[in-house]
Structures are given as C-alpha cells and as structure tokens.
Design a protein around this motif. Sequence first.
Motif, PDB file in Angstrom:
ATOM      1  N   ALA A  52      44.132 -28.856  26.811  1.00  0.00           N
ATOM      2  CA  ALA A  52      44.384 -29.512  25.528  1.00  0.00           C
ATOM      3  C   ALA A  52      43.266 -29.202  24.545  1.00  0.00           C
ATOM      4  N   GLU A  53      43.594 -29.204  23.278  1.00  0.00           N
ATOM      5  CA  GLU A  53      42.585 -28.967  22.255  1.00  0.00           C
ATOM      6  C   GLU A  53      41.526 -30.073  22.306  1.00  0.00           C
ATOM      7  N   GLY A  54      40.260 -29.667  22.316  1.00  0.00           N
ATOM      8  CA  GLY A  54      39.166 -30.625  22.267  1.00  0.00           C
ATOM      9  C   GLY A  54      38.736 -31.188  23.606  1.00  0.00           C
ATOM     10  N   GLU A  55      39.312 -30.720  24.710  1.00  0.00           N
ATOM     11  CA  GLU A  55      38.908 -31.262  26.012  1.00  0.00           C
ATOM     12  C   GLU A  55      37.974 -30.297  26.742  1.00  0.00           C
ATOM     13  N   ILE A  56      37.246 -30.840  27.711  1.00  0.00           N
ATOM     14  CA  ILE A  56      36.465 -30.012  28.630  1.00  0.00           C
ATOM     15  C   ILE A  56      37.298 -29.857  29.900  1.00  0.00           C
ATOM     16  N   PHE A  57      37.751 -28.629  30.141  1.00  0.00           N
ATOM     17  CA  PHE A  57      38.564 -28.308  31.310  1.00  0.00           C
ATOM     18  C   PHE A  57      37.661 -27.575  32.289  1.00  0.00           C
ATOM     19  N   VAL A  58      37.391 -28.188  33.416  1.00  0.00           N
ATOM     20  CA  VAL A  58      36.472 -27.614  34.394  1.00  0.00           C
ATOM     21  C   VAL A  58      37.256 -26.945  35.522  1.00  0.00           C
ATOM     22  N   VAL A  59      36.909 -25.693  35.784  1.00  0.00           N
ATOM     23  CA  VAL A  59      37.480 -24.963  36.928  1.00  0.00           C
ATOM     24  C   VAL A  59      36.392 -24.893  37.988  1.00  0.00           C
TER      25      VAL A  59
END
Length: 394
Positions: A52-59
């Motif tokens: 999503a726009e503006g989120e921190i997506f951690v892999v």
Amino acid sequence: MKPKIHGKDLYKVFGDDVTTALDLLKARQSKDEIFAATGQTVGVRNVSFQVAEGEIFVVMGLSGSGKSTLVRMINGLITPSAGEILIDDINVASCSAEELRSVRRDKVAMVFQHFALFPHKTVAENVAFGLKIKGMKPPERRARAQAALEQVGLGARGDSYPDELSGGMQQRVGLARGLASEPEILLMDEPFSALDPLIRSDMQQELLELQRTLKKTIVFITHDLNEAMALGNTIAIMHDGEIAQIGTAEEIVGSPADDYVAAFTRDIDRSQVFAAASIARPADPVDLATDDVTCAMTRMEEMDVNAVHVVDDGKLTGIISYQAANAAHRDGLELKDALEEEFPAATPECMLNDLYPLAESGLPIALMDEKGKLTGIVRPQDVFHQLTATEEKE
C-alpha cells in the motif's frame, strides 16, 4: 485502495533452460529437485504481494530465501522469468527501457547494505551524485542534497568526508542519497545489517520517525525477525523462494501459517509485538449520575474484574474497587465517596512490555484514545496470558 506496488505470480529462474525449470516449478518440484534435473537455480517461485502507498512492507527471510531477488525485481535490476511487477500502472517486468529509466528516475530509489560512498567526495557530493548523473544543475542538486541531509540529522556534516563519520552516520548518508531524488518508493536491502546492535536499533527508530513525516512507500529487506517486527506495517516471510506468510507482526506471531513460521517466531519477545488493543475487553463503566455502589459491585461480578471504571457525563473520572464498593454499601456511602481518582491507564497502541508496571497494581488498565475517551480495559492476567500463549500451546 489501489496498491502502490503489486507483484503477481512471480517466478525467477537463473540459468539457460528457464522453460523446463518453470514447468517443474508449476508441477511443485522443489528447488533441489529442479537443480538436480536441470542445473537451473530457483530464486523466486509463485510469489504475489501488494504494498500500500505509504506503508513499510518488510520482506524477511534467511540467506537464499529469495528476498533480495524479489526486491531487485521491483526496480527492474532482475527481470522475472514469469509474472508481473506493477508500480502504479507500469509493469516493470515488461515495460520499455525508456519507461524503466523513468521509473528509476522519478519513482524508486534504493538503499543498500554497504554504504558505497565515494571516499574522495564530501558527504554532500555523495548525496548529490545521483542528481548529477541525472543532469541537475549544481545549485539545485546542492540544495536538494542539503535538504536530504537535514532530514537524516546530518545537515551540519555536508562538507565532511566519509572517513570522518561513524558507521551509523555513513548509513544515514546512504539514506539521504536515496531521499535526495525525492522518490515515491524506497527499496532498502538490509541497510542496517552491517551496523552494531545499538547503532542498528537507533537507525530503526530514526527510520520510523522519518517515515512519520515523509510517508514514503518502503520495501525493507532483512534477515532479522526482530527488525522486521519493529519496522513492518506488513511483513512477508520468505522460505525457499516462496512467501510462507504475509501479515502484521501480531498475525504472524499469534497465528503462524505453518511449522516453519511457528519455529521462526517461537523465541520472539511477544511483549514487543502485541499492543494493548489486542487483548482489550469492553470497558462497560458505571455512571456517576445514574449508578450506585450496588450497581458497581454487580458490574464487577458480571465482568469478572476486581474494579470498575467510573464516568461522569461521559468523562472518565476514576475507578472503584470491589472492596471499596462493598465498604461503601455497608456504610451507606454514595458511589462518588468511594472512587479513586488515580488509576492505571494507557493507549490502545501501547506495547505489552509497557503495561508491566501498570499491571502490578492488580487493577484493570484503562485504555484511552487521544481525546481521553475510555475505549476498553486490559485485565492484568490477560497481559501475562498473552505472553505465555506459546508455552501453553507447547
């Protein structure tokens, strides 16, 4: 809401017989079986995700899990063997070279694990280097570099050289270099893993503080589960090229999708993962204007708590214990005469480790929003039950 980044059915095979390897992948053969049969190395298999726009997506994943391959597919450094990567409406897996350059120039910046700073250039020159490559004029790129350095707390170090900075400062320069191009998306490939633990923790907090202001879309790669839990709005755990689970920290620790995820999260500090809201119960307070001490005792018995909160005209004014209510009933006192105005309170976002000292009172903890409204309660025993949930399952 439309995702900022959307990966669809992604595969990546390294080698010269991709078609055969893909057929075997779709037949559910393992990475080792495919390598033995074809000599091809599987990097990513059947991966789909949305950011999503503006989120921190951690892999998050161990070495060889496919996480770095995945992040490099997002900005076109690696082309998928199959599938799509959409940034807004542009499929970077199949777009033209000109479109890909536009995406890299205007939308995406990357921050790497190793600082890769030019030792003979000043900090400001390092930050502005990418802008120079883009053809930006010196005054503008110097101003843009200075603004980026201010954002990461290094505004006074623009004329310093990299060897005059600590490791943490050098990594901040790398981050500033990414910010200087004013990207919509930041790709961060294990940016803090070379730092010692204390500096690493500081950098994590600084990134979170920076994100509150900038609200960038961030894809953050790490092999450290604690780092993933600390940073991620959403976390994807990878294993053998696949995503084992996607969810919030609470979802992954509280409801692991399989034995691999369960084993991975078993030793995580649950007190720093779960928020007070995750174990909250309805508050159901008594009202000073309409209720008496008998009503308060009945309410506590129904809720199985040893105290109940008291409101007056909708405002939280205090708490009354069962012992105090019983004594007031015996002595013919009113509810207002028996309540205590000091009581343990927290916000719904408060982590469980911050509830420890409040739970020691033995009283229900009031959860209050930013306007001071009572939104729920946390019983002290529920705090400790959540922290021992893994032990009980075992």
